[in-house]
Design an enzyme around this catalytic site. Structure first.
Site, PDB file in Angstrom:
ATOM      1  N   LYS A 105       0.864  -1.189   0.000  1.00 34.89           N
ATOM      2  CA  LYS A 105       0.000   0.000   0.000  1.00 34.89           C
ATOM      3  C   LYS A 105       0.894   1.231   0.000  1.00 34.89           C
ATOM      4  CE  LYS A 105      -4.432   0.995   0.252  1.00 34.89           C
ATOM      5  NZ  LYS A 105      -5.609   0.180  -0.120  1.00 34.89           N
TER       6      LYS A 105
ATOM      7  N   ASP B 293      -7.116   4.197  -4.475  1.00 33.73           N
ATOM      8  CA  ASP B 293      -7.760   4.092  -3.159  1.00 33.73           C
ATOM      9  C   ASP B 293      -8.345   5.496  -2.928  1.00 33.73           C
ATOM     10  OD1 ASP B 293      -7.874   2.124  -0.667  1.00 33.73           O
ATOM     11  OD2 ASP B 293      -7.477   4.093   0.177  1.00 33.73           O
TER      12      ASP B 293
HETATM   13  P1  NDP Z   1     -12.973   7.819  -2.891  1.00 34.65           P
HETATM   14  O1  NDP Z   1     -11.878   8.801  -2.735  1.00 34.65           O
HETATM   15  O2  NDP Z   1     -13.546   7.568  -4.238  1.00 34.65           O
HETATM   16  O3  NDP Z   1     -14.181   8.193  -1.919  1.00 34.65           O
HETATM   17  C1  NDP Z   1     -13.997   8.302  -0.562  1.00 34.65           C
HETATM   18  C2  NDP Z   1     -15.310   8.679   0.102  1.00 34.65           C
HETATM   19  O4  NDP Z   1     -15.178   8.529   1.507  1.00 34.65           O
HETATM   20  C3  NDP Z   1     -15.687  10.135  -0.133  1.00 34.65           C
HETATM   21  O5  NDP Z   1     -17.082  10.250  -0.126  1.00 34.65           O
HETATM   22  C4  NDP Z   1     -15.055  10.821   1.068  1.00 34.65           C
HETATM   23  O6  NDP Z   1     -15.651  12.048   1.417  1.00 34.65           O
HETATM   24  C5  NDP Z   1     -15.302   9.793   2.152  1.00 34.65           C
HETATM   25  N1  NDP Z   1     -14.269   9.938   3.176  1.00 34.65           N
HETATM   26  C6  NDP Z   1     -12.937   9.865   3.019  1.00 34.65           C
HETATM   27  N2  NDP Z   1     -12.298  10.102   4.165  1.00 34.65           N
HETATM   28  C7  NDP Z   1     -13.258  10.343   5.069  1.00 34.65           C
HETATM   29  C8  NDP Z   1     -13.230  10.635   6.440  1.00 34.65           C
HETATM   30  N3  NDP Z   1     -12.076  10.749   7.118  1.00 34.65           N
HETATM   31  N4  NDP Z   1     -14.431  10.792   7.082  1.00 34.65           N
HETATM   32  C9  NDP Z   1     -15.606  10.674   6.396  1.00 34.65           C
HETATM   33  N5  NDP Z   1     -15.680  10.403   5.087  1.00 34.65           N
HETATM   34  C10 NDP Z   1     -14.527  10.228   4.441  1.00 34.65           C
HETATM   35  O7  NDP Z   1     -12.406   6.469  -2.251  1.00 34.65           O
HETATM   36  P2  NDP Z   1     -12.917   4.968  -2.471  1.00 34.65           P
HETATM   37  O8  NDP Z   1     -14.383   4.930  -2.668  1.00 34.65           O
HETATM   38  O9  NDP Z   1     -12.030   4.336  -3.458  1.00 34.65           O
HETATM   39  O10 NDP Z   1     -12.533   4.319  -1.053  1.00 34.65           O
HETATM   40  C11 NDP Z   1     -13.466   4.242   0.026  1.00 34.65           C
HETATM   41  C12 NDP Z   1     -13.026   3.158   0.994  1.00 34.65           C
HETATM   42  O11 NDP Z   1     -12.989   1.904   0.304  1.00 34.65           O
HETATM   43  C13 NDP Z   1     -11.631   3.318   1.604  1.00 34.65           C
HETATM   44  O12 NDP Z   1     -11.650   2.789   2.911  1.00 34.65           O
HETATM   45  C14 NDP Z   1     -10.765   2.439   0.721  1.00 34.65           C
HETATM   46  O13 NDP Z   1      -9.594   2.016   1.385  1.00 34.65           O
HETATM   47  C15 NDP Z   1     -11.712   1.290   0.476  1.00 34.65           C
HETATM   48  N6  NDP Z   1     -11.440   0.446  -0.682  1.00 34.65           N
HETATM   49  C16 NDP Z   1     -11.310   0.989  -1.934  1.00 34.65           C
HETATM   50  C17 NDP Z   1     -11.082   0.162  -3.010  1.00 34.65           C
HETATM   51  C18 NDP Z   1     -11.033   0.675  -4.396  1.00 34.65           C
HETATM   52  O14 NDP Z   1     -10.926  -0.155  -5.319  1.00 34.65           O
HETATM   53  N7  NDP Z   1     -11.124   1.968  -4.644  1.00 34.65           N
HETATM   54  C19 NDP Z   1     -10.892  -1.295  -2.836  1.00 34.65           C
HETATM   55  C20 NDP Z   1     -11.125  -1.760  -1.498  1.00 34.65           C
HETATM   56  C21 NDP Z   1     -11.364  -0.901  -0.473  1.00 34.65           C
HETATM   57  P3  NDP Z   1     -14.855  13.435   1.208  1.00 34.65           P
HETATM   58  O15 NDP Z   1     -14.989  13.724  -0.251  1.00 34.65           O
HETATM   59  O16 NDP Z   1     -15.543  14.420   2.084  1.00 34.65           O
HETATM   60  O17 NDP Z   1     -13.425  13.187   1.623  1.00 34.65           O
HETATM   61  O1  2IT Z   2      -7.937  -1.599  -0.588  1.00 34.03           O
HETATM   62  C1  2IT Z   2      -7.899  -2.105  -1.721  1.00 34.03           C
HETATM   63  O2  2IT Z   2      -8.045  -3.322  -1.899  1.00 34.03           O
HETATM   64  C2  2IT Z   2      -7.697  -1.219  -2.872  1.00 34.03           C
HETATM   65  N1  2IT Z   2      -7.626  -0.008  -2.698  1.00 34.03           N
HETATM   66  C3  2IT Z   2      -7.564  -1.793  -4.247  1.00 34.03           C
HETATM   67  C4  2IT Z   2      -6.144  -2.243  -4.493  1.00 34.03           C
HETATM   68  C5  2IT Z   2      -5.856  -2.722  -5.896  1.00 34.03           C
HETATM   69  O3  2IT Z   2      -4.666  -3.027  -6.103  1.00 34.03           O
HETATM   70  O4  2IT Z   2      -6.727  -2.785  -6.748  1.00 34.03           O
END
Ligand code: NDP
Ligand code: 2IT
Length: 447
Positions: free
Chosen positions: A126, A166
């Protein structure tokens, strides 16, 4: 057993004193995996878990860039190369002001188990930066990404370490990062995943984390002869994962009533249907606006400033924003309102006291490392397509994603089913992931 776990955690705490999120993630694994190690002789006395909590390598570097006012800005870049026993390091990059070593080490540690669960040959890593993309122009984002990759490109490669997105890293950032990697190394390879479709990306990768989280919820419901049809679903976040969790849950007949960001949440009692979700996607992904703007377009909905959505009545909750967003009080509210399915789209969104509350209530609770593994799994499918130099259709990728999520669910049952029939998905995911990585580490010797 308690003293063994405590002894182990004391050592890890002593070595990582200022890393609360990392210690939280390790403790949850230690509590379920140490009893398994004690009962399985091949792992005894080998200190495999102790090796797994120590990253193979931690990279920290300066990321200088110039903003639109001509000022030099300095951010810090990181890559944690946690474990490569079963494949090259694989995991996302997070750009958010809260990023520090503790957060990235917890994410890298969870990634090792998650990637093992996907059934694909991927180690765990990561990275990211404390850079805040909010309010930055596209040119500033580009200059930052280029500077970040100018250094990172020395340490990654399609057979070494394959980053992805992420929080704060989506299609736009992956494009800029890929461009600089290609320039620095003079090679066009699958070194990043989440790429655009015309330059090596996979169909369904943008959708995969959210879709997978919903498929996992569906599998859990099936163990009770139930389904998502007509269920009320509360989703947090409004980014990549939340958007596609909302889309798939709606397609499967559920009604999603909330979305959020770090400023507050919206509650739409009529459900966030396809047209409303299209509005949210344009608002968040193109205009880069705030979720509060939803109520200007849909005035029957409510916006609740400064709060999380866990007080809204629902049967299913999908936390899809960030770590530790569900506390003990939130868990109590969810349970007393009748929520009986939690499928985590985010990484470690539930605090330990919330996890304990869900498990004591014997509801269907899936930890992120199992339920959100669809994203990295589809990244693995993108890597396969890059190596084969072919592209699979949407249907092919979606079928493979469904099969992987169902296999992860089976693995959780294999290692997590109690005698009384209750499935402890935390224990199941941790032990299934551990066994795969630990066996590879034992076979490869002390390296
Ligand atoms: P994005 O940046 O697309 O979206 C993040 C969302 O979460 C936004 O709505 C943001 O709001 C909100 N957010 C972020 N930080 C905070 C905080 N401290 N408190 C409240 N809301 C918050 O990210 P993703 O959708 O990609 O990721 C979301 C989660 O999913 C994370 O935990 C990530 O690690 C996990 N994840 C993502 C994967 C992926 O493929 N993208 C895979 C597996 C897990 P704001 O705009 O106000 O910051
Ligand atoms: O938390 C996660 O699994 C991710 N942000 C996706 C990682 C990836 O390599 O697709």
């Amino acid at each position: 057993m308690k003293s063994k776990i405590k002894g182990f955690m004391d050592l890890v705490k002593q070595r990582n004193p200022h890393e609360p999120e990392f210690l939280q993630a390790v403790e949850e694994v230690a509590e379920t995996v140490i009893p398994y190690i004690v009962n399985n002789e091949i792992y005894n006395g080998k200190n495999v878990l102790l090796r797994m909590v120590e990253p193979e390598r931690v990279l920290m570097f300066r990321v200088p860039w110039i903003d639109d006012n001509g000022e030099v800005v300095v951010n810090r870049g990181y890559r944690i190369q946690m474990n490569s026993a079963i494949g090259p390091y694989k995991g996302g990059l997070r750009f958010h002001p809260s990023v520090n070593l503790s957060i990235l080490k917890f994410l890298a540690f969870e990634q090792v188990f998650k990637n093992a669960l996907t059934t694909l040959p991927m180690g765990g890593g990561k990275g990211g930066s404390d850079f805040d993309p909010k309010g930055k122009s596209d040119e500033e984002i580009m200059r930052f990404c280029h500077s970040f990759m100018a250094e990172l490109s020395r340490h990654i490669g399609s057979h070494t370490d394959i980053p992805a997105g992420d929080i704060g890293v989506g299609a736009r950032e992956i494009g800029f990062l890929f461009g600089m990697y290609k320039k620095m190394r003079n090679e066009f390879t699958g070194v990043l995943t989440g790429k655009g479709i015309s330059w090596g990306g996979s169909l369904i990768r943008p959708e995969a984390t959210g879709y997978g989280t919903v498929y996992f919820a569906q599998s859990m419901l099936e163990t009770r002869g139930d389904s998502l049809k007509d269920k009320t679903v509360v989703v947090s976040g409004s980014g990549n994962v939340a958007q596609y969790a909302c889309e798939k849950a709606t397609q499967l007949g559920a009604k999603v009533v909330t979305l959020s960001d770090s400023s507050g949440f919206i509650f739409d009692n009529e459900g966030i249907d396809t047209a409303k979700l299209a509005f949210v996607m344009e608002l968040k992904n193109i205009k880069r606006g705030r979720i509060s703007e939803y109520i200007k377009k849909y005035p029957k909905a409510k916006y609740i400033e400064g709060k999380t959505p866990w007080g809204i009545k629902c049967e299913v909750a999908m936390p899809c924003a960030t770590q530790n967003e569900v506390n003990g009080e939130d868990a109590k509210m969810l349970l007393s309102n009748g929520c009986f399915v939690i499928s985590e789209g985010a990484n470690m969104p539930s605090k330990p006291e919330a996890v304990t509350a869900f498990q004591s209530a014997k509801i269907l609770y899936a930890p992120g490392k199992a339920s959100n593994a669809g994203g990295v799994a589809t990244s693995g499918l993108e890597m396969s397509q890059n190596s084969l130099r072919i592209n699979w259709s949407r249907e092919e990728v979606d079928e493979k994603l469904k099969k992987i999520m169902s296999d992860i669910h089976d693995a959780c049952i294999e290692f997590g089913k109690n005698e009384n029939g209750y499935i402890d998905y935390v224990r199941g995911a941790n032990i299934a992931g551990f066994v795969k990585v630990a066996d590879a580490m034992l076979a490869q010797g002390v390296v």
